[in-house]
Design a protein around this motif. Structure first.
Motif, PDB file in Angstrom:
ATOM      1  N   GLY A 349      57.993   4.709  24.970  1.00  0.00           N
ATOM      2  CA  GLY A 349      58.377   4.397  23.364  1.00  0.00           C
ATOM      3  C   GLY A 349      57.494   4.132  22.267  1.00  0.00           C
ATOM      4  N   HIS A 387      58.789   9.254  21.616  1.00  0.00           N
ATOM      5  CA  HIS A 387      57.648   8.424  20.961  1.00  0.00           C
ATOM      6  C   HIS A 387      56.625  10.116  21.749  1.00  0.00           C
ATOM      7  CE1 HIS A 387      59.626   5.193  18.123  1.00  0.00           C
ATOM      8  NE2 HIS A 387      59.928   4.991  19.915  1.00  0.00           N
ATOM      9  N   GLU A 450      67.221   3.762  13.382  1.00  0.00           N
ATOM     10  CA  GLU A 450      67.002   3.679  14.646  1.00  0.00           C
ATOM     11  C   GLU A 450      65.527   2.580  14.738  1.00  0.00           C
ATOM     12  OE1 GLU A 450      67.657   5.452  17.215  1.00  0.00           O
ATOM     13  OE2 GLU A 450      65.797   4.893  18.358  1.00  0.00           O
ATOM     14  N   HIS A 451      66.007   1.524  15.074  1.00  0.00           N
ATOM     15  CA  HIS A 451      65.073   0.777  16.118  1.00  0.00           C
ATOM     16  C   HIS A 451      65.957  -0.767  15.209  1.00  0.00           C
ATOM     17  CE1 HIS A 451      61.738   3.694  17.172  1.00  0.00           C
ATOM     18  NE2 HIS A 451      62.371   2.858  17.998  1.00  0.00           N
TER      19      HIS A 451
HETATM   20 FE   FE2 Z   1      61.658   4.027  19.685  1.00  0.00          FE
END
Ligand code: FE2
Ligand code: IRN
Length: 582
Positions: A349, A387, A450-451
């Motif tokens: 991640g 990632h 995202e995030h």
């Molecule tokens: Fe992520």
């Protein structure tokens, strides 16, 4: 519901060897090329179309009815299925107290139709048929869509290099294939917390994502209305639908991962199988002994499913029940033809955690599970990160292809840097383009949210388009036959100042035209030989055309013109002597 139609486009259907094989395509019509000699027509361009009947002006859409069941006949014809009672439809617990809210989450009107399953002792997967040498109508449909032979499709499915996610209870879906020797596909995740949206909105997110080019969608809804929302989505979805069943199982366990049981999970699989989910993400590779490998990570376990299973394994000090029951799972999947997407519960991640021991250990196990699934003729793909910096991307595909025997790889991005929250559709589309080029078969999109939060409609579109770009760039780099046609048609239109054709051939005609019109909105600008970017004097394309015309007027080729030009220049120099340099 609101419907969208692409400008100057027409929905066409290519008929296969039987009249009920009708393969949809979008045909973009172009204006002729004009030059001093007159007009030369430009052939219309046909492109792959994921949008279903929604973009067919002749199709009537009724969300309460669902889409036509185009595969129904094919499924019955094979003689391997039977109707049965199915599970009792769960009482609707919509979690809301107002009648108005309850109405938003009402059950799909036709939810009580009887589901299909394989007859006892039968297997109904496309892989099973492929391995027996049978070319199904689904395979032929795909062959037309992908411009390859039906026999090639069959071989790829038989070998496990490609999958056709196609639950027999989702006959509304238009067959599509995921495999490295076909167009790179993209998935859009929709559906989330049921508190913020209604079923209509969820259905609209699905049609919206497929309009812009999503090849599959995953319904990741959580909350109390999962069953109903999913029913509405599946009945109206022209593309395969995937889910992560552990999410719903967790709801059944009251949100406490330690209370999960195999029985709860199994019942959830069957419930979703009967509804028609085409593929399940199953995090069966998160083994008890791998969990300590994440201890020194920067970001630990970032997969939702992975973290749920890790919590269960640790609490019970037992092996992951998805792993120990994997053969039972395969028995279920083969009787509905649900593909398994082996989850990457231990994906990295963060850039810091990329390609670490935990990730690779899980991948080994996914390789082992692939072989087991194939024993049951269950179609498999493998989920990947996550990632990963650019220099570490290629080995992900190479290792996966090696360990999992070329089964399709399906990755989330990967994000190539962690420094751009708000722009992670870009950080990840870079990685997606690369990994697609190296052989990844499907790319799971990432939106700008995202995030940060739940994507809205605009974010879904941004994400899908970013991933369409990545997938198409990969198709070009892989030399996929025919992929370049659209680029060539667009470039030609651009060079010839056929502005409208340039807009219409683009992934987002509306934006292309809006950006153009921002500075030059007038109608004549749509044929003008310049735009506001360089202005009339500095348009390189116009100058190139002037050069070509000059050459033509003088009856010369460009090479001859260049030579003549040089000679003229040289004479000029000679006449003026050294004065030019003083
Ligand atoms: Fe992520
Ligand atoms: C794709 C590749 N690796 C993960 N994905 C997708 O991530 C997966 O298919 C699902 O849509 C989403 C959430 O997965 P987790 O967080 O439960 O692993």
């Amino acid at each position: 519901m609101e419907r969208y139609f692409f400008p100057n486009s027409r929905k066409v259907y290519v008929t296969g060897s039987r009249p009920d094989i009708q393969v949809p395509m979008r045909e973009i019509h172009l204006s002729p090329t004009t030059n001093p000699q007159g007009e030369t027509p430009n052939e219309p361009l046909r492109i792959y179309d994921t949008s279903g009947p929604y973009t067919d002006p002749d199709a009537t859409i009724n969300l309460e009815q669902g889409l036509p069941k185009l595969r129904q006949q094919w499924i019955w014809e094979r003689g391997d299925v039977e109707e049965y009672e199915g599970r009792e439809v769960q009482p609707i617990d919509n979690g809301f107290h107002s009648a108005e809210k309850a109405e938003l989450f009402r059950a799909f009107p036709k939810a009580n139709t009887r589901p299909l399953r394989a007859k006892p002792g039968k297997c109904v997967t496309q892989m099973h048929y492929a391995r027996q040498g049978i070319i199904t109508p689904e395979m032929e449909f795909i062959a037309i869509r992908e411009h390859v032979s039906p026999e090639f499709v069959r071989q790829e499915v038989a070998s496990g290099r490609a999958i056709i996610p196609s639950n027999i209870n989702h006959p509304e879906a238009e067959p599509m294939i995921i495999g490295k020797n076909f167009h790179v596909k993209i998935n859009a995740n929709i559906g989330n917390s049921a508190v913020t949206s209604s079923v209509e909105q969820e259905v609209e997110k699905m049609t919206w994502a497929t309009l812009w080019g999503a090849d599959t969608i995953m319904d990741l809804s959580t909350g109390k209305n999962i069953h109903n929302t999913r029913e509405w989505i599946i009945r109206n979805s022209p593309v395969p639908v995937g889910t992560v069943p552990i999410y719903q199982a967790l709801e059944k366990a009251g949100g406490d991962p330690t209370k999960l049981t195999w029985e709860m999970y199994r019942d959830t699989l069957i419930e979703q199988a009967e509804q028609g989910v085409d593929y399940f993400t199953i995090h069966a590779g998160v083994l008890l002994r791998y969990i300590p490998l994440t201890a020194n990570r920067m970001t630990g376990i970032v997969s939702r499913g992975g973290s749920i299973l890790a919590a269960w394994c640790l609490a019970h000090h037992q092996e992951n029940f998805l792993y120990t029951h994997f053969r039972d799972i395969c028995e279920i999947l083969r009787s509905y033809d649900i593909s398994v997407s082996l989850g990457d519960g231990l994906r990295p991640g963060s850039i810091y955690d990329a390609n670490d021991e935990a990730q690779m250990a899980e991948l080994e196990t996914l390789g082992e599970l692939t072989k087991i699934a194939w024993e049951y003729d269950v179609q498999v793909m493998i989920e990947g990160p996550g990632h990963v910096p650019m220099h570490k991307i290629k080995e992900n595909v190479d290792i996966q292809q090696n360990i999992c025997q070329e089964s399709p790889f399906y990755t989330l991005g990967p994000l190539t840097t962690d420094i751009a929250p708000g722009y992670d559709h870009i950080t990840s589309a870079i990685g997606a383009a690369m990994i697609g080029w190296y052989g990844t078969a499907m790319l799971c999109y990432v939106t700008p949210k995202e995030h940060l939060g739940l994507p809205n409609k605009d974010d879904v579109k941004e994400g899908v388009i970013a991933y369409k770009i990545a997938a198409h760039a990969a198709d070009l780099a892989k030399g996929h036959p025919g992929a370049q046609k659209r680029d060539d048609a667009l470039s030609k239109a651009r060079f010839e100042f056929r502005w409208r054709d340039q807009f219409n051939l683009s992934l987002d005609p509306v934006r292309a035209q809006a950006y153009h019109d921002e500075t030059l909105p007038a109608e004549p600008a749509k044929t003008a030989h310049f735009c506001s970017m360089c202005g009339p004097k500095f348009c390189s394309m116009r100058i190139t055309q002037d050069i070509r015309e000059y050459a033509e007027k003088n009856g010369l080729s460009l090479t001859e013109a260049a030579e003549v030009g040089l000679k003229e220049k040289a004479e000029e120099f000679r006449e003026k002597g050294s004065s030019l340099y003083q």
